[in-house]
Design a protein around this motif. Structure first.
Motif, PDB file in Angstrom:
ATOM      1  N   GLU A  84     -12.900   4.712 -66.270  1.00  0.00           N
ATOM      2  CA  GLU A  84     -12.691   5.848 -66.868  1.00  0.00           C
ATOM      3  C   GLU A  84     -12.289   7.118 -65.884  1.00  0.00           C
ATOM      4  O   GLU A  84     -11.944   8.174 -66.201  1.00  0.00           O
ATOM      5  N   LYS A  85     -12.401   6.575 -64.543  1.00  0.00           N
ATOM      6  CA  LYS A  85     -12.130   7.620 -63.639  1.00  0.00           C
ATOM      7  C   LYS A  85     -12.960   8.693 -63.586  1.00  0.00           C
ATOM      8  O   LYS A  85     -12.423   9.909 -63.499  1.00  0.00           O
ATOM      9  N   CYS A  86     -14.366   8.841 -63.843  1.00  0.00           N
ATOM     10  CA  CYS A  86     -15.279   9.847 -64.067  1.00  0.00           C
ATOM     11  C   CYS A  86     -15.475  10.466 -62.632  1.00  0.00           C
ATOM     12  O   CYS A  86     -15.652   9.674 -61.359  1.00  0.00           O
ATOM     13  N   ASP A  87     -15.983  11.834 -62.673  1.00  0.00           N
ATOM     14  CA  ASP A  87     -16.151  12.416 -61.233  1.00  0.00           C
ATOM     15  C   ASP A  87     -17.991  12.475 -61.386  1.00  0.00           C
ATOM     16  O   ASP A  87     -18.252  12.806 -59.891  1.00  0.00           O
ATOM     17  N   PHE A  88     -18.426  12.920 -62.321  1.00  0.00           N
ATOM     18  CA  PHE A  88     -19.997  13.059 -62.116  1.00  0.00           C
ATOM     19  C   PHE A  88     -20.555  12.622 -63.418  1.00  0.00           C
ATOM     20  O   PHE A  88     -19.947  11.839 -64.425  1.00  0.00           O
ATOM     21  N   ILE A  89     -21.935  12.419 -63.416  1.00  0.00           N
ATOM     22  CA  ILE A  89     -22.638  11.639 -64.442  1.00  0.00           C
ATOM     23  C   ILE A  89     -23.813  12.805 -65.107  1.00  0.00           C
ATOM     24  O   ILE A  89     -24.277  13.308 -64.142  1.00  0.00           O
ATOM     25  N   ILE A  90     -23.842  12.548 -66.328  1.00  0.00           N
ATOM     26  CA  ILE A  90     -25.070  13.294 -67.089  1.00  0.00           C
ATOM     27  C   ILE A  90     -25.784  12.345 -67.911  1.00  0.00           C
ATOM     28  O   ILE A  90     -25.327  11.471 -68.370  1.00  0.00           O
ATOM     29  N   GLY A  91     -27.024  12.515 -67.469  1.00  0.00           N
ATOM     30  CA  GLY A  91     -27.876  11.372 -68.021  1.00  0.00           C
ATOM     31  C   GLY A  91     -28.820  12.281 -69.300  1.00  0.00           C
ATOM     32  O   GLY A  91     -29.302  13.380 -68.841  1.00  0.00           O
ATOM     33  N   LEU A  92     -28.696  11.837 -70.446  1.00  0.00           N
ATOM     34  CA  LEU A  92     -29.291  12.576 -71.383  1.00  0.00           C
ATOM     35  C   LEU A  92     -30.088  11.771 -72.263  1.00  0.00           C
ATOM     36  O   LEU A  92     -29.638  10.380 -72.830  1.00  0.00           O
ATOM     37  N   GLY A  93     -31.488  12.212 -72.440  1.00  0.00           N
ATOM     38  CA  GLY A  93     -32.203  11.300 -73.096  1.00  0.00           C
ATOM     39  C   GLY A  93     -33.620  10.945 -72.634  1.00  0.00           C
ATOM     40  O   GLY A  93     -34.168  12.019 -71.811  1.00  0.00           O
ATOM     41  N   GLY A  94     -34.371   9.651 -72.670  1.00  0.00           N
ATOM     42  CA  GLY A  94     -35.527   9.474 -72.327  1.00  0.00           C
ATOM     43  C   GLY A  94     -35.217   8.881 -70.812  1.00  0.00           C
ATOM     44  O   GLY A  94     -34.495   8.952 -70.296  1.00  0.00           O
TER      45      GLY A  94
END
Length: 384
Positions: A84-94
């Protein structure tokens, strides 16, 4: 001398995501959101996507997380990130999404397999991480660690490195209100183990002491309240703060015997991490009290179970008694009650003790147990 580290920016309180939004613009044009299917169904993932869209940032969800992190889940996430050629990552959850987000960031850059980095310090120029917890327990949003199960060896391994720290931790206690009692206890006991172990660790220092003592007091006061009434906002807010404090502390003064012996139970028997901690915590700490009476006694004083007039051994034992009562109040199950195959557990004790020692965590205690002594603790749990 000590070297203190934590996330460079933490935004805490109701509406924290909106306050964090301006900082996200610097991270790129497309985010991978690592989360779970339950969080997706609640609409919270969509809320994060809406905030990103308002900033002109595209996003894609990776929510195929059926259990606690393993290498296969992580490699699949890396593929989505790259495709998906992402630039950054968001972790959401436990803990699972947050740890998975860290691992994906690392393995999107590093060569080889995850297990190649066990026992080493992970380094690299990774994609920026934004971590948003929806439970109050793991503290992963501010730690330099992630834990995953290596499927070929069926071992639960801890990997670490300052490069795994998020650029921003976003802690909004309102995201934890919908967590059921079982998750509240599971994660809350993980936070308690972090705080107690960090305070009684060989690497403890005045800064981590401050965080640990406050976290322990908050958890003893507010975890039972949050477990009984999840809508109690005061309890939820204080538990989120306690989880944060304990997470900050273990970056510098890490976990000890409880986590060392807990991870193998999670890997082999798939017991949620906080519950395996809770099953072990009393017997593990009982076995290492002798090496650290003064510190355990101080914990007893802080929660009102011991007095300053008590000698250290008495104060330490009073803390342990209060801790045992606390686990009973929260209805922490035994192995038998949880439904573990006790014959299989007995057969795996030698391997689990070996994996525990190999992790290095038990060596952080002032009193270091032998493999045989750890097996005896597993025996006690099995015979309850």
């Amino acid at each position: 001398m000590f070297n203190f580290t934590t996330a460079p920016r933490t935004i805490v309180g109701e509406g924290a995501l909106e306050q964090a939004a301006p900082y996200l613009k610097a991270f790129g044009k497309k985010a991978l959101i690592v989360t779970g299917k339950v969080i997706t169904k609640t609409g919270l993932a969509g809320q994060v996507q809406s905030v990103l869209k308002g900033l002109g940032i595209d996003s894609v969800l990776y929510n195929d997380l059926p259990g606690e992190p393993d290498d296969l889940m992580i490699y699949a996430g890396v593929k989505v990130f790259k495709d998906e050629k992402c630039d950054f990552i968001i972790g959401l959850g436990g803990g699972t999404p947050l740890d998975t987000a860290k691992a994906v960031a690392a393995m999107a850059v590093l060569p080889g397999k995850l297990i190649d980095y066990f026992g080493k310090t992970i380094e690299g120029d990774f994609a920026p991480l934004v971590l948003i917890p929806t439970t109050a327990g793991t503290g992963s949003e501010v730690t330099k660690y992630f834990v995953y199960t290596d499927t070929p060896t069926n071992s639960k391994l801890l990997l670490k490195g300052d490069a795994l720290l998020p650029k921003i931790a976003v802690i909004d206690y309102t995201y934890t209100i919908s967590a059921p009692a079982s998750i509240t206890v599971n994660t809350g006991m993980d936070a308690l183990a972090h705080a107690v172990e960090s305070y009684t660790c060989r690497k403890a220092n005045p800064v981590t002491d401050m965080f640990c003592l406050d976290a322990v007091k908050r958890i003893f006061k507010y975890l039972p309240v949050a477990a009984k009434d999840g809508t109690n906002r005061e309890a939820r807010e204080n538990m989120s703060l306690a989880a944060y404090e304990a997470g900050v502390a273990i970056n510098t003064s890490p976990t000890t015997i409880v986590h060392g012996m807990s991870r193998p139970i999670g890997a082999v028997f798939h017991v949620p991490h906080g519950i395996s901690n809770a099953m072990l915590i009393v017997e593990c700490l009982r076995a290492v009290l002798e090496g650290c009476y003064e510190r355990f006694a101080r914990l007893g004083i802080e929660i009102g179970a011991a007095s300053v007039s008590d000698d250290p051994k008495t104060g330490a034992e009073k803390f342990l008694g209060a801790l045992e009562d606390f686990t009973k109040e929260l209805s922490v199950p035994t192995l038998r009650e949880y439904g573990i195959d006790l014959e299989k557990f007995a057969a795996m004790e030698d391997k689990m003790a070996g994996d525990s020692l190999a992790s290095g965590s038990p060596a952080n205690c002032w009193k270091i147990l032998t493999k045989e002594e750890e097996i005896r603790i597993y025996d006690i749990l099995r015979n309850r």
